[in-house]
Design a protein around this motif. Structure first.
Motif, PDB file in Angstrom:
ATOM      1  N   GLU A 156       0.853  -1.199   0.000  1.00  0.00           N
ATOM      2  CA  GLU A 156       0.000   0.000   0.000  1.00  0.00           C
ATOM      3  C   GLU A 156       0.888   1.248   0.000  1.00  0.00           C
ATOM      4  OE1 GLU A 156      -2.731   0.567   3.245  1.00  0.00           O
ATOM      5  OE2 GLU A 156      -3.819   2.103   2.100  1.00  0.00           O
ATOM      6  N   PRO A 157       0.665   2.141  -0.940  1.00  0.00           N
ATOM      7  CA  PRO A 157       1.528   3.316  -1.027  1.00  0.00           C
ATOM      8  C   PRO A 157       1.364   4.235   0.173  1.00  0.00           C
ATOM      9  CG  PRO A 157       0.181   3.062  -3.006  1.00  0.00           C
ATOM     10  CD  PRO A 157      -0.342   2.109  -1.999  1.00  0.00           C
ATOM     11  N   LEU A 200       1.057   7.970   1.833  1.00  0.00           N
ATOM     12  CA  LEU A 200       0.484   9.219   1.360  1.00  0.00           C
ATOM     13  C   LEU A 200       1.640  10.179   1.080  1.00  0.00           C
ATOM     14  CD1 LEU A 200      -2.512  10.177   1.172  1.00  0.00           C
ATOM     15  CD2 LEU A 200      -2.073  11.481   3.235  1.00  0.00           C
ATOM     16  N   LEU A 208       0.084  15.969   0.466  1.00  0.00           N
ATOM     17  CA  LEU A 208      -1.230  15.650  -0.089  1.00  0.00           C
ATOM     18  C   LEU A 208      -2.327  15.816   0.957  1.00  0.00           C
ATOM     19  CD1 LEU A 208      -2.892  14.786  -2.503  1.00  0.00           C
ATOM     20  CD2 LEU A 208      -2.532  12.409  -1.854  1.00  0.00           C
ATOM     21  N   ARG A 221      -3.146  19.371   1.080  1.00  0.00           N
ATOM     22  CA  ARG A 221      -3.799  19.777  -0.160  1.00  0.00           C
ATOM     23  C   ARG A 221      -5.265  19.353  -0.160  1.00  0.00           C
ATOM     24  NH1 ARG A 221      -2.275  17.703  -6.283  1.00  0.00           N
ATOM     25  NH2 ARG A 221      -4.319  18.190  -7.162  1.00  0.00           N
ATOM     26  N   LEU A 222      -5.531  18.108   0.233  1.00  0.00           N
ATOM     27  CA  LEU A 222      -6.902  17.617   0.260  1.00  0.00           C
ATOM     28  C   LEU A 222      -7.735  18.386   1.276  1.00  0.00           C
ATOM     29  CD1 LEU A 222      -6.313  13.754   0.063  1.00  0.00           C
ATOM     30  CD2 LEU A 222      -7.023  15.281  -1.768  1.00  0.00           C
ATOM     31  N   VAL A 273     -10.995  20.657   0.266  1.00  0.00           N
ATOM     32  CA  VAL A 273     -12.316  20.351   0.805  1.00  0.00           C
ATOM     33  C   VAL A 273     -12.876  21.547   1.567  1.00  0.00           C
ATOM     34  CG1 VAL A 273     -13.384  18.995   2.636  1.00  0.00           C
ATOM     35  CG2 VAL A 273     -12.154  17.849   0.820  1.00  0.00           C
ATOM     36  N   GLU A 314      -7.963   9.073   3.226  1.00  0.00           N
ATOM     37  CA  GLU A 314      -7.137   9.633   2.155  1.00  0.00           C
ATOM     38  C   GLU A 314      -6.068   8.675   1.666  1.00  0.00           C
ATOM     39  OE1 GLU A 314      -5.580  13.240   3.785  1.00  0.00           O
ATOM     40  OE2 GLU A 314      -4.641  12.233   5.488  1.00  0.00           O
ATOM     41  N   ARG A 315      -5.460   7.914   2.593  1.00  0.00           N
ATOM     42  CA  ARG A 315      -4.368   7.069   2.134  1.00  0.00           C
ATOM     43  C   ARG A 315      -4.882   5.958   1.219  1.00  0.00           C
ATOM     44  NH1 ARG A 315       0.086   3.622   5.602  1.00  0.00           N
ATOM     45  NH2 ARG A 315       1.093   2.756   3.758  1.00  0.00           N
ATOM     46  N   TYR A 344      -6.061   7.495  -2.159  1.00  0.00           N
ATOM     47  CA  TYR A 344      -4.905   7.850  -2.966  1.00  0.00           C
ATOM     48  C   TYR A 344      -4.262   6.587  -3.541  1.00  0.00           C
ATOM     49  CZ  TYR A 344      -0.086   8.804  -4.172  1.00  0.00           C
ATOM     50  OH  TYR A 344       1.101   8.844  -4.828  1.00  0.00           O
ATOM     51  N   GLY A 345      -4.090   5.575  -2.690  1.00  0.00           N
ATOM     52  CA  GLY A 345      -3.458   4.333  -3.138  1.00  0.00           C
ATOM     53  C   GLY A 345      -4.248   3.645  -4.238  1.00  0.00           C
ATOM     54  N   LEU A 380      -3.615   5.512  -7.300  1.00  0.00           N
ATOM     55  CA  LEU A 380      -2.247   5.305  -7.786  1.00  0.00           C
ATOM     56  C   LEU A 380      -2.117   3.975  -8.509  1.00  0.00           C
ATOM     57  CD1 LEU A 380       0.691   6.316  -7.869  1.00  0.00           C
ATOM     58  CD2 LEU A 380       1.086   5.015  -5.796  1.00  0.00           C
ATOM     59  N   ARG A 381      -2.714   2.941  -7.962  1.00  0.00           N
ATOM     60  CA  ARG A 381      -2.571   1.614  -8.598  1.00  0.00           C
ATOM     61  C   ARG A 381      -3.345   1.558  -9.904  1.00  0.00           C
ATOM     62  NH1 ARG A 381       1.790   0.785  -6.753  1.00  0.00           N
ATOM     63  NH2 ARG A 381       2.068   0.133  -4.597  1.00  0.00           N
ATOM     64  N   ARG A 406       1.985   9.183  -9.694  1.00  0.00           N
ATOM     65  CA  ARG A 406       1.589   9.959  -8.521  1.00  0.00           C
ATOM     66  C   ARG A 406       0.784  11.196  -8.872  1.00  0.00           C
ATOM     67  NH1 ARG A 406       5.958  11.246  -3.899  1.00  0.00           N
ATOM     68  NH2 ARG A 406       6.701  12.965  -5.144  1.00  0.00           N
ATOM     69  N   GLU A 445      -2.843  11.908  -7.373  1.00  0.00           N
ATOM     70  CA  GLU A 445      -3.157  13.021  -6.471  1.00  0.00           C
ATOM     71  C   GLU A 445      -4.340  13.820  -6.993  1.00  0.00           C
ATOM     72  OE1 GLU A 445       0.036  15.504  -5.236  1.00  0.00           O
ATOM     73  OE2 GLU A 445       1.318  13.835  -4.639  1.00  0.00           O
ATOM     74  N   ASP A 446      -4.328  14.106  -8.296  1.00  0.00           N
ATOM     75  CA  ASP A 446      -5.447  14.861  -8.879  1.00  0.00           C
ATOM     76  C   ASP A 446      -6.751  14.085  -8.727  1.00  0.00           C
ATOM     77  OD1 ASP A 446      -3.685  16.283 -11.790  1.00  0.00           O
ATOM     78  OD2 ASP A 446      -3.651  16.779  -9.652  1.00  0.00           O
ATOM     79  N   ALA A 488      -7.495  11.740  -6.540  1.00  0.00           N
ATOM     80  CA  ALA A 488      -7.900  11.640  -5.127  1.00  0.00           C
ATOM     81  C   ALA A 488      -8.605  12.926  -4.709  1.00  0.00           C
ATOM     82  CB  ALA A 488      -6.685  11.376  -4.249  1.00  0.00           C
ATOM     83  N   GLN A 489      -8.046  14.074  -5.144  1.00  0.00           N
ATOM     84  CA  GLN A 489      -8.691  15.343  -4.797  1.00  0.00           C
ATOM     85  C   GLN A 489     -10.080  15.420  -5.398  1.00  0.00           C
ATOM     86  OE1 GLN A 489      -6.427  19.060  -4.716  1.00  0.00           O
ATOM     87  NE2 GLN A 489      -7.919  19.813  -6.185  1.00  0.00           N
ATOM     88  N   GLU A 490     -10.201  15.064  -6.693  1.00  0.00           N
ATOM     89  CA  GLU A 490     -11.508  15.074  -7.336  1.00  0.00           C
ATOM     90  C   GLU A 490     -12.481  14.158  -6.631  1.00  0.00           C
ATOM     91  OE1 GLU A 490     -11.418  18.095  -9.201  1.00  0.00           O
ATOM     92  OE2 GLU A 490     -13.224  16.872  -9.462  1.00  0.00           O
ATOM     93  N   PHE A 537     -12.597  13.304  -3.404  1.00  0.00           N
ATOM     94  CA  PHE A 537     -13.119  13.859  -2.162  1.00  0.00           C
ATOM     95  C   PHE A 537     -14.017  15.056  -2.409  1.00  0.00           C
ATOM     96  CE2 PHE A 537     -11.642  11.150   1.017  1.00  0.00           C
ATOM     97  CZ  PHE A 537     -10.350  10.733   0.740  1.00  0.00           C
ATOM     98  N   LEU A 538     -13.698  15.862  -3.418  1.00  0.00           N
ATOM     99  CA  LEU A 538     -14.579  16.986  -3.731  1.00  0.00           C
ATOM    100  C   LEU A 538     -15.931  16.480  -4.221  1.00  0.00           C
ATOM    101  CD1 LEU A 538     -12.154  19.554  -5.444  1.00  0.00           C
ATOM    102  CD2 LEU A 538     -13.068  19.570  -3.122  1.00  0.00           C
TER     103      LEU A 538
END
Lengths: 283, 215
Positions: free
Chosen positions: A58-59, A61, A65, A68-69, A73, B29-30, B33-34, B37-38, B43, B47-48, B50-52, B54-55
C-alpha cells in the motif's frame, strides 16, 4: 480471451479459481485442467499474477497531499456556503459612519472613558472574515490538525514544516517574558495567518480556528500535572487528531520557567475536564 | 472513548458539523490515494484523482443512502474519479519509473535493485492491463475488497467481478511473461488483432487489444 468449445469459459475458470462451485462442478473443471495443458497454463498464469501483485504494497500518502486535500475540501465547503443565500440575520452589518456615530451616542456614556476605541471593537467596515480574525486575536490559541498519530516526534516534525504551527509556537514564546524581551514588535503577538500562495492549490488557505471555551480547562489541567520548574505553561496551539489510535485533543505548550521547552498534553477529544492522559516532551 | 463511524461522521457533516468531513478525508485519504495510484500508475494523476474524489464526495454528501456502507460509496466515487482522470489524460500516459512515484515499498534485507525493478515492472504491466480488469484487480487483489462489495462499487454482478479479476490477473501475467522461459506447448490465448481469423480461436474478432471484450 476467446471462448472455446470443449473448454471452460473464463467465467467458469474464474469461479473455479475463486473457490466457487459445488463439488461436482469443481471436479469437472479439475478433471479438464488435469488433461488440458493450455487451460492449466491459463490458471497457472493467473496464480503467478497473484504472487506478482504481492510485490505491491500500500503506497504511503505523499508529503503535502493531506494538506492539499484538507484545503481543497475546506475551500469547496466555503464556496458552497457562500453560494447559499444568507438569511437576513446572518448578513454582515455595514458599520457605516452614521451607524457608528449612532452607536457611539448610545453606548459611550456607559463605557469607561479611558477604555477602548469603539471603532476597533466594532471591527471597522469589514465583513465576517475580518470580525473572525479579530476574534482570534492575540492570546487566543489556534486549533490545528495533524495527519497521523500525534507524538513528540510528529509534533516536532510538524513544527519544522508547518508554517501555522511554527507561528503559533513563536507567538506563544513571544508571550513569555524571555520572548517579549527578544521580540518587542507587537506583530509577533498576532495570530498566525496563512498567506495567499502558501497553499499550492488555491490562494488563501483558511485561518486556523480559535480554541473554543470548552478547551480552556486544558491549560490548568496540564499545568497541574507539570513540573513546577516549568510553570507557568504558555499554550501555543491545540491539535485535534489521534493519540495511539484514540481521538484526542492535544495541547502544545511552551514554558515561562524553562524557555525553549515544548511539551504536549493529551486529553480525550474535546474533554479537558480530566487530567491529561499522557504527556510527552517535544523539546 | 468511542470512535464515531464513517456514517455517523457523514450525518454530522450534513447537520452542519464543520470538522466532520475533514475527519472523513483524513481517515480515508491514504486508501483512496493508493487506489488511484494503482489504477493510474503515477503519482501526479493519482493526487489529482484523489482530490476530485473527495470533492465529488463532498458535493454528493446529501445523496448518500444509509443502506450502503460509506466506504463502498466512497470507493465508487474514487473509481469514477480515477477513470475520468485516465480519460482526461489519455491512455498513452507512461508509468513513472521513479519507484517512489509508483508507491513501492521495499522490505528490509531484500536486494533493493532486484525488488525495485520487479515492482516497477509489475506496476507498469498493471497499468497496461485493460482498465475494467485493472480496476477489479486493484480493488479485490490489492485492496482485498470482498467480491460482493466490489460488485456494489462497480455496479455489476458478482460473477462479472470475479471474471474481470481473473482476466485482469491473466492479462497481467501475460505482460510479465519471462522471455527466457521456454515457449508454451500451445500458443497463448490472446486474441490477435489482424484482419484474418486466428485458427486456434474460432470466436476471435478483430478489435483493439486494449479494449476489453464485451461482457
Amino acid at each position: 480471451m476467446p471462448e472455446r468449445p470443449g473448454h471452460p469459459d473464463h467465467e467458469q475458470l474464474a469461479a473455479f479459481e475463486a473457490g466457487d462451485g459445488d463439488r461436482r462442478e469443481r471436479a469437472g473443471v479439475a478433471a479438464h485442467l488435469a488433461g488440458c495443458s493450455s487451460c492449466a497454463e491459463v490458471v497457472a498464469s493467473v496464480e503467478r499474477a497473484r504472487s506478482h501483485l504481492a510485490l505491491l504494497e500500500e503506497p504511503e500518502l505523499p508529503p503535502g497531499l493531506h494538506d492539499r486535500l484538507a484545503a481543497a475540501v475546506e475551500a469547496e465547503a466555503a464556496q458552497a456556503a457562500a453560494d447559499r443565500p444568507t438569511p437576513w440575520y446572518r448578513r454582515p452589518v455595514a458599520w457605516g459612519a452614521a451607524a457608528a456615530l449612532l452607536l457611539a451616542a448610545l453606548v459611550v456614556p456607559f463605557l469607561d472613558q479611558s477604555g477602548g476605541d469603539l471603532t476597533t471593537a466594532s471591527g471597522g467596515a469589514g465583513g465576517d472574515a475580518q470580525m473572525a480574525q479579530e476574534a482570534a486575536g492575540p492570546g487566543q490559541v489556534p486549533v490545528l490538525s495533524l495527519p497521523g498519530d500525534i507524538s513528540a516526534a510528529t509534533v516536532s516534525a510538524r513544527l519544522a514544516t508547518d508554517r501555522q504551527a511554527k507561528a503559533a509556537l513563536d507567538s506563544a514564546a513571544a508571550r513569555t517574558p524571555a520572548g517579549q524581551a527578544a521580540t518587542p514588535d507587537s506583530a509577533a503577538a498576532q495570530p498566525p495567518q496563512t498567506q495567499a500562495g502558501d497553499n499550492a492549490y488555491r490562494a488563501g488557505a483558511p485561518t486556523p480556528r480559535a480554541a473554543t471555551a470548552d478547551l480552556q480547562p486544558c491549560l490548568p489541567a496540564a499545568a497541574a500535572a507539570a513540573d513546577p520548574a516549568t510553570r507557568p505553561l504558555v499554550p501555543a496551539f491545540y491539535i485535534e487528531g489521534t493519540y495511539k489510535g484514540q481521538p484526542a485533543t492535544v495541547l502544545v505548550t511552551t514554558s515561562n520557567g524553562d524557555p525553549g521547552r515544548v511539551d504536549l498534553w493529551v486529553f480525550p477529544r474535546d474533554n479537558c475536564s480530566s487530567p491529561p492522559l499522557a504527556t510527552e516532551r517535544v523539546r | 472513548m468511542s470512535v464515531p463511524s464513517d456514517e455517523a461522521l457523514l450525518a454530522a457533516h450534513l447537520r452542519g458539523d464543520p470538522r466532520a468531513f475533514g475527519e472523513l478525508v483524513a481517515r480515508h485519504e491514504r486508501r483512496i490515494y493508493g487506489l488511484c495510484l494503482r489504477i493510474l500508475g503515477n503519482r501526479e494523476d493519482a493526487e489529482d484523482a484523489a482530490q476530485e474524489a473527495f470533492l465529488a464526495a463532498l458535493r454528493k454528501a446529501s445523496s448518500f443512502r444509509k443502506a450502503a456502507a460509506f466506504s463502498t460509496w466512497l470507493y465508487r466515487i474514487a473509481v469514477n474519479a480515477a477513470t475520468d482522470q485516465a480519460r482526461r489524460r489519455g491512455r498513452a500516459r507512461l508509468t513513472a519509473l521513479d519507484p517512489e512515484d509508483a508507491g513501492l515499498a521495499v522490505a528490509p534485507g531484500s536486494d533493493l535493485g532486484e525488488v525495485v525493478a520487479s515492482s516497477v515492472a509489475v506496476q507498469t504491466a498493471l497499468t497496461q492491463v485493460p482498465e475494467e480488469f485493472r480496476v477489479a484487480v486493484v480493488l479485490c487483489d490489492l485492496y482485498r475488497v470482498p467480491y460482493a462489495d466490489a460488485a456494489q462499487i462497480l455496479e455489476v454482478p458478482v460473477g462479472t467481478v470475479k471474471s474481470r479479476v481473473f482476466r485482469g490477473r491473466s492479462a497481467l501475467a501475460e505482460r510479465l511473461t519471462d522471455p527466457t522461459e521456454p515457449a508454451p506447448a500451445r500458443p497463448p490465448l490472446r486474441v490477435v488483432n489482424t484482419a484474418g481469423t486466428d485458427t486456434q480461436s474460432p470466436a476471435s474478432e478483430s478489435r483493439d487489444p486494449d479494449q476489453p471484450p464485451r461482457e
